[in-house]
Structures are given as structure tokens and as C-alpha cells.
Write an enzyme that holds these catalytic residues in place. Sequence first.
Site, PDB file in Angstrom:
ATOM      1  N   LEU A  84      27.313  75.916  57.398  1.00 11.00           N
ATOM      2  CA  LEU A  84      27.772  74.564  57.675  1.00 11.00           C
ATOM      3  C   LEU A  84      28.857  74.140  56.694  1.00 11.00           C
ATOM      4  O   LEU A  84      29.757  73.379  57.035  1.00 11.00           O
ATOM      5  CB  LEU A  84      26.595  73.575  57.602  1.00 11.00           C
ATOM      6  N   GLY A  85      28.774  74.615  55.465  1.00 17.08           N
ATOM      7  CA  GLY A  85      29.779  74.250  54.473  1.00 17.08           C
ATOM      8  C   GLY A  85      29.424  74.816  53.119  1.00 17.08           C
ATOM      9  O   GLY A  85      28.304  75.292  52.890  1.00 17.08           O
ATOM     10  N   ALA A 120      26.726  74.496  45.787  1.00 20.89           N
ATOM     11  CA  ALA A 120      25.790  75.108  46.735  1.00 20.89           C
ATOM     12  C   ALA A 120      26.483  75.418  48.049  1.00 20.89           C
ATOM     13  O   ALA A 120      27.563  74.900  48.350  1.00 20.89           O
ATOM     14  CB  ALA A 120      24.612  74.157  46.982  1.00 20.89           C
ATOM     15  N   ASP A 141      28.018  58.153  45.993  1.00 19.22           N
ATOM     16  CA  ASP A 141      28.965  59.167  46.467  1.00 19.22           C
ATOM     17  C   ASP A 141      29.210  59.025  47.974  1.00 19.22           C
ATOM     18  O   ASP A 141      29.262  60.023  48.691  1.00 19.22           O
ATOM     19  CB  ASP A 141      28.444  60.564  46.135  1.00 19.22           C
ATOM     20  N   GLY A 200      30.353  74.156  48.743  1.00 13.91           N
ATOM     21  CA  GLY A 200      31.007  73.361  47.722  1.00 13.91           C
ATOM     22  C   GLY A 200      30.887  74.012  46.359  1.00 13.91           C
ATOM     23  O   GLY A 200      30.564  75.200  46.236  1.00 13.91           O
ATOM     24  N   VAL A 257      25.608  75.397  52.277  1.00 19.83           N
ATOM     25  CA  VAL A 257      24.695  74.758  53.223  1.00 19.83           C
ATOM     26  C   VAL A 257      24.719  75.558  54.517  1.00 19.83           C
ATOM     27  O   VAL A 257      25.786  75.785  55.100  1.00 19.83           O
ATOM     28  CB  VAL A 257      25.083  73.292  53.482  1.00 19.83           C
ATOM     29  N   LYS A 314      20.167  74.029  51.965  1.00 25.71           N
ATOM     30  CA  LYS A 314      21.148  74.004  50.875  1.00 25.71           C
ATOM     31  C   LYS A 314      20.651  74.930  49.772  1.00 25.71           C
ATOM     32  O   LYS A 314      19.529  74.766  49.267  1.00 25.71           O
ATOM     33  CB  LYS A 314      21.269  72.558  50.365  1.00 25.71           C
TER      34      LYS A 314
END
Length: 547
Positions: free
Chosen positions: A16-17, A22, A137, A19, A24, A39
Site C-alpha cells: 500500500l505504501g 515502515a 499530523d 515511508g 504498509v 504496518k
Amino acid sequence: MTDGLVAGRFRVLGLLGSGATASVYDALDTRDGGRVAVKVLHPHLAAHPQMRAAFLREAEAVAALSHPGLCGVVGSGIHDPEGEAETWTAWQIAPGLTLGEHVRERGTLSARTAADIGTRVLDALAVLHAAGLVHRDISPSNVVIDVDAAGRLRDARIIDFGLVDAAGSTTRGGDVLRSAEGDGVVGNLQYAAPELLRGEGVGPSADLYQLAGVLYFALVGSAPFPRDSPEATVRAHQSAAPPTASVRVGGVPVALDRVIVRAMLKDPAARFASAADMRDALASAVAPRATTVAVPVDATTRTRVFAPALSPAVDAADHAAAEPEGRGGSPWLWGLGLVAAGLVVAVVVALSSGSQPTTARETPAAVVSSPVPTPAPSASETPVATPPPPVMAQVPALEGLGSDAARRALAAAGLAVGEVASVDSARPLGTVLASEPPVGASLQAGGYVALTVAGGSNAVPDVVGAVEQSAIDAVAAAGFVPVVTRRTSSAPTGTVIAVQPAGATSIPLGTSVALEVAAPLPAPTPTAPPITPTPTPTRTPTPGATP
């Protein structure tokens, strides 16, 4: 990961992504067959106990909260079957795209849809704030939305609770995962409230400030204070007046501008008192209003109230499904509409001023003129038509303008937008980088000008081997948030030994980029030199000597 399962439980279906801290994954929970977002802390960070604890605090902070606008916690833990710690948290999966992805791929949103997202997020924030917590955030990458083909909102949820903390806590050095040895202010620079950037205690109004910036992004396609450097962005958050979306995008109600501006005031006490107050103001800003129209037909006709007229900007998604998703009508069409309305009023006034009164239901008879026959010219009399010279237009200066401003500038010059190509750039999403033909070129009026615009993403600089400060500057200049961690290494102290995501990877602007910097190896323990025994001298007997 054992048997292809994260934590011996979750089967990975896709990414999913990823960064700075971590990755995901879209995963299947083998216990109940449900889809979840898992995650997983990056291995180089999971090796440190304090970072594992900081990572798990995200799930612990919101585990007891439940709201449709908050992604719920499914589970968390450390899986260590083979001596290699796998630190994970699992969350309800949110349908759709992040707001940042949606705007980048499908364009900005209508005022109605943006307001609907805001009310949903504010409802969720109210639950978070009631528990004594602040998200800290809120950004386009941390709000996931699901919008149908007509532009109507189906779902919106807050994700990523990594910076959640008790109200009043500061963000200075508050997260070992995101700040270098506790010496920075953590958060998303593009949407950070002024008090957060000053390292002061942060309350619920900081979340409202950030959400207002996110709503501005949803309407305009750029952060509220796009600047050339992080320092300039910080100064803008501290001192620049809040921006108004209607200046950049036609059709945004002034009432919505007022909500965004109030929530982004520099003094936290001057903002909305609570998420509920901002929600009510937001809903009111886009609510349809009845319009009273006076029709001067004759002296005996009274002013009539027609059926409620809905604001076109607010209800474009509800009443114009044929319009491109998330976009308001063209300002040129609005101008033509106003001209047409003026002509209608002029006709009504002209009819009412005659000697014969006319009721509102009467329709004047159409007047048809009979054509007068004109003899056809003979062949010798046929004129030779000389085509007029083409009307030429000059390409205006477009570089640096937003997409909408560039479109208006071209229309004013008698030209139109042609093919639009998106490329990686540190400039805000939609900023024009170049045009073809270039500025000053002449082409026939009505012609098309191709644009190259910033796509909202950029390539991560390859700074492995660079000194720490140079690497930080390069990452920030590329539009990302540098996050520094240190690891002992034989490489020169203070140089970057790893970058995550890797150099040349294209990721959304504002994403955190982890820089791993070499720390000096421990000094070797001195050891005593070996002691060499000294030989004992012996007497050599003299020949002839008496013993």
C-alpha cells in the site's frame, strides 16, 4: 516472516505504501479472512528496542477509540520466531486513495465534496480530542477518501497515528523514529501549525489548523504556503496571512474561505473553539440557500419567491454528473450565464414598460420576418472573396503559475490548454514548469498550448556518501522531510550510509525520507603490551680458578 505470513498471521497481497519508518501492506488476516493494512517497522529500526516501543505506541494510543472516521486497530506486537524481531501493527483497511493521491491522479475536488471530507474528519477528531489526544499530523497523505464517479464522497478516514500524543505535549524531540537524537520538531512542514513549529505545547486547535490547510489543498491542489525553501515555509506559517482558495479557484463560496482562514489564524485561541464548532461552520458554509427574485411585470404584480436556488459551486457534484469529476464549471461559462441572465431581465423590463400590461404567464408572440428575394448575381458579377488574415495570439508567461491560473491566462490571450504532461518536481502540484510553444511565441488565435506541470511527486536524491547537512539540504530541497538516524559504521563519521526510500524512487512531496548517518565506531579498549622476561646474567667461570 514465516510461511509467507507477517507475524505468522497476515498473508501479504500487495504494497500500500512505504515511508521512512515502515512499509504498509494490503494483507489477508488468516484468522477471520478479513482484509487489513499491516504496518511493519523497517528491519534496521526494529533492531533498536526504543524504536520498537515508539512504533507500537501508535496502536496503543488509539486502541480504545472507535469511530467510522478513524481506522481501527486490529492488533499489534513483536513476532520473533527465529531471533529476528518483526514489529507490526494491523489496522482496518480504508477504501479509496489518500487525498494526496486522489488530487494528483484525478484533480481537485468541488467545494461540496471538500466540505463533506472536512465534516467527516472533524467528527473523528472530536472523538480523539474527547479522549485527551491530539493527532498532530493531519495531512493529505493521512486522510483516505472514497469518491464515486459523480464526485460524491462515500467515505473518509484518518490514518497514521504515529504522532498522536496527549494534548499539551510538545513535538520537540518527541519521536525517536522521526527526529535525530531528540533534537528536532517532528511533523509535516507543509501543514504544521505555528505553535507546533515553535516547539510549544500542542492542543486540539493545531489539528483544526492542519485540517484547514488540507481543505485548501483539496480545493486548490497545493499546500497553503508553497515556498522555495523549508525556512521560507516556516516563516509563512508564522507570519503570512492565511490563503483564500477562491482567489485560485472559481466557484469556492466566500463562506468556505472564511472557515479555512479562521481555522488557520496564528493565535490558537482565535481559531474555532472545538472540532464540533468548526464542523457546524463548515456545514453552514456550503448549505443551499433560498434566493428571492423580484420580477417587475406590472404595478399590480408583487415580488415572488421562487424555489430555492442551489449554489452551482456547492452542488456541482449533485446536479451536474456530466461535469468532470471534482471540477467546478468554467469561469467563462459562468460569465456567459450572467450575460444571458442580464438579457432575460432586460427583456422582462422592456415588456413591462409597454402600454399593455403583461402577466407573468403571458408569452409574447414570435415575430417572423418574411425573406425578401434577392436576384442571384450573374457569373460576371460574382465577387472574389479574399480571406482575412488569421488572427494571431502570443503565448503569455506561464511558468510558475498554477494550472487554473495558467488556463485563465491562456484564455485571456485567446488560446487554450492542450496536452498536459506531469513530471517529477519539487514545485507544488500543478505548477507550470514549461509550455510549448514557449512564452512569446505567436500562433493562431484559438490554438492550443501544451503544458508541462509538476505532478506532486519527486525523485528521492541519491545522497549516499554525502555529509549529513548536505544530504539534509538536498532532501528538503527536493520537497521531502529528512529524518536522521545514526548507526555505528566504518564509513567516515557524519556521512550518509543509507537512504530509505532509495535514491531515484519517485514518492509524493512531503513524504519523510530516512537518512542513516555513520556514527563513529567505539574506541578499542587499550591492552597492556606483553611483558618480555629479562634474562638473569650468569657468571662465566675463569679457567684455573679454585671453586
